[in-house]
Write an enzyme that holds these catalytic residues in place. Structure first.
Site, mmCIF file in Angstrom:
data_model
loop_
_atom_site.group_PDB
_atom_site.id
_atom_site.type_symbol
_atom_site.label_atom_id
_atom_site.label_comp_id
_atom_site.label_asym_id
_atom_site.label_seq_id
_atom_site.Cartn_x
_atom_site.Cartn_y
_atom_site.Cartn_z
ATOM 1 N N GLN A 1 3.014 -13.436 12.445
ATOM 2 C CA GLN A 1 1.929 -13.099 13.189
ATOM 3 C C GLN A 1 1.588 -12.195 12.798
ATOM 4 O O GLN A 1 0.039 -11.582 12.795
ATOM 5 C CB GLN A 1 2.033 -13.344 14.358
ATOM 6 N N ARG B 1 5.810 -13.318 -0.739
ATOM 7 C CA ARG B 1 6.921 -12.394 -0.703
ATOM 8 C C ARG B 1 7.627 -12.871 0.862
ATOM 9 O O ARG B 1 7.200 -13.342 1.756
ATOM 10 C CB ARG B 1 6.841 -11.148 -0.530
ATOM 11 N N GLU C 1 -30.092 5.930 -2.829
ATOM 12 C CA GLU C 1 -29.521 4.692 -4.372
ATOM 13 C C GLU C 1 -28.160 5.430 -4.808
ATOM 14 O O GLU C 1 -27.163 4.088 -4.352
ATOM 15 C CB GLU C 1 -30.326 4.678 -5.366
#
Length: 337
Positions: A230, A219, A192
């Protein structure tokens, strides 16, 4: 089968995000950085009042009565906000340590294996590995007496090194085993803890993805938004491609509680948190390396969490063991083929 969040779960997550926005906004986070981290007791009580620590305790014991899937949602928000303090340990100890459920007590964890203890200086109790003993009072003082502060990579998480101090402490007043303690830490408690830490990592991975996309859309460089380049698009896409599989693995593990699925979720969430923070820093460029930017805080916390509860090497061992023995693809002699 529908694995979408219910309306109640969405409301729970939204409520936690709103609460953290009110009690731990960026100004308070940066103030915590400047003072070197540690637990804000007022904030801790706010979290206790909101039910973060008592979330999985039964209602008859004063808890909320929810389960691991709901806890994962809240800890995801805590990771998103870079909330400091031993949240996971205090949540896990809510049924054992007086005041933990209400946020009146802070509980740290000593994992052993040479790993440092986080937030020991603020702890009212410590969960100790190897049997889930709970150290309080004089036993805690004796445990902490030999602790040596070590430099933490995360300015929000003070660390202490304690070597073998609990091994010879023996049972004493203030040192007790909780219900099912002999089984808990190496089994359910550790799993947990790993799952909730993975939820924090997922929240951080989600936040750094959002930060990167926001910066790329604002920006400008060479007369264009950098988000139009890209290479930047690919970085943002990669961040999302890491985050969503980690989310699916985490939510599935929260439903099943399966040790192998928890190991996979921790491994994927650690990778997403660390690599997304690094890509986010790359997208921010030179500004991302400065102290004033928040990106480095996510990266440092992600590194720290990746070494807690279940490391990558430990998770990989669990996953490899589940695959069983490796069998040859072919039997018999090669000449017969």
């Amino acid at each position: 089968m529908d694995f979408q969040l219910s309306d109640d779960q969405r409301a729970l997550r939204s409520g936690m995000r709103d609460l953290l926005g009110a009690v731990f906004d960026r100004d308070r986070m940066r103030a915590a950085v400047e003072r070197g981290g540690g637990v804000d007791r007022g904030l801790w009580r706010e979290l206790g009042a909101a039910g973060l620590f008592a979330l999985r305790l039964p209602e008859e014991a004063g808890g909320v009565g929810l389960g691991l899937p709901e806890a994962v949602l809240l800890f995801e928000e805590a990771g998103r906000a870079l909330l400091p303090g031993p949240l996971v340990a205090t949540h896990l100890a809510a049924g054992q340590v007086k005041g933990a459920a209400e946020g009146e007590a802070v509980v740290a964890v000593a994992e052993g294996a040479g790993r440092p203890v986080a937030d020991l200086g603020d702890a009212d109790a410590v969960l100790v590995a190897g049997g889930a003993e709970v150290l309080t009072g004089e036993a805690l003082e004796a445990f902490a007496a030999g602790a040596v502060p070590v430099r933490s990579m995360d300015p929000l998480t003070p660390l202490h090194r304690v070597e073998g101090r609990w091994a010879g402490a023996g049972a004493s007043e203030g040192r007790s085993a909780g219900a099912g303690a002999s089984e808990a830490y190496p089994g359910a408690l550790r799993r947990e803890g790993a799952l909730l830490t993975a939820a924090e990592q997922l929240g951080s991975a989600t936040r750094t993805t959002d930060m990167a996309v926001q910066h790329a859309g604002a920006r400008e460089q060479f007369g264009s938004l950098i988000g139009s380049f890209q290479a930047v698009k690919h970085l943002c896409a990669d961040m999302l491609a890491r985050t969503e599989p980690a989310r699916s693995a985490l939510y599935a593990a929260a439903l099943t509680g399966d040790p192998v699925e928890i190991a996979a979720a921790k491994l994927l969430a650690d990778q997403a948190a660390v690599r997304n923070a690094r890509d986010c820093l790359q997208i921010h460029g030179g500004m991302g390396f400065t102290w004033e930017a928040d990106v480095h805080l996510h990266l440092k916390r992600a590194w720290l969490r990746a070494a807690r509860w279940l490391t990558a090497a430990e998770a990989e061992e669990i996953l490899a063991a589940d695959l069983g023995p490796v069998r040859p693809l072919y039997s018999g002699s090669a000449a017969g083929g």
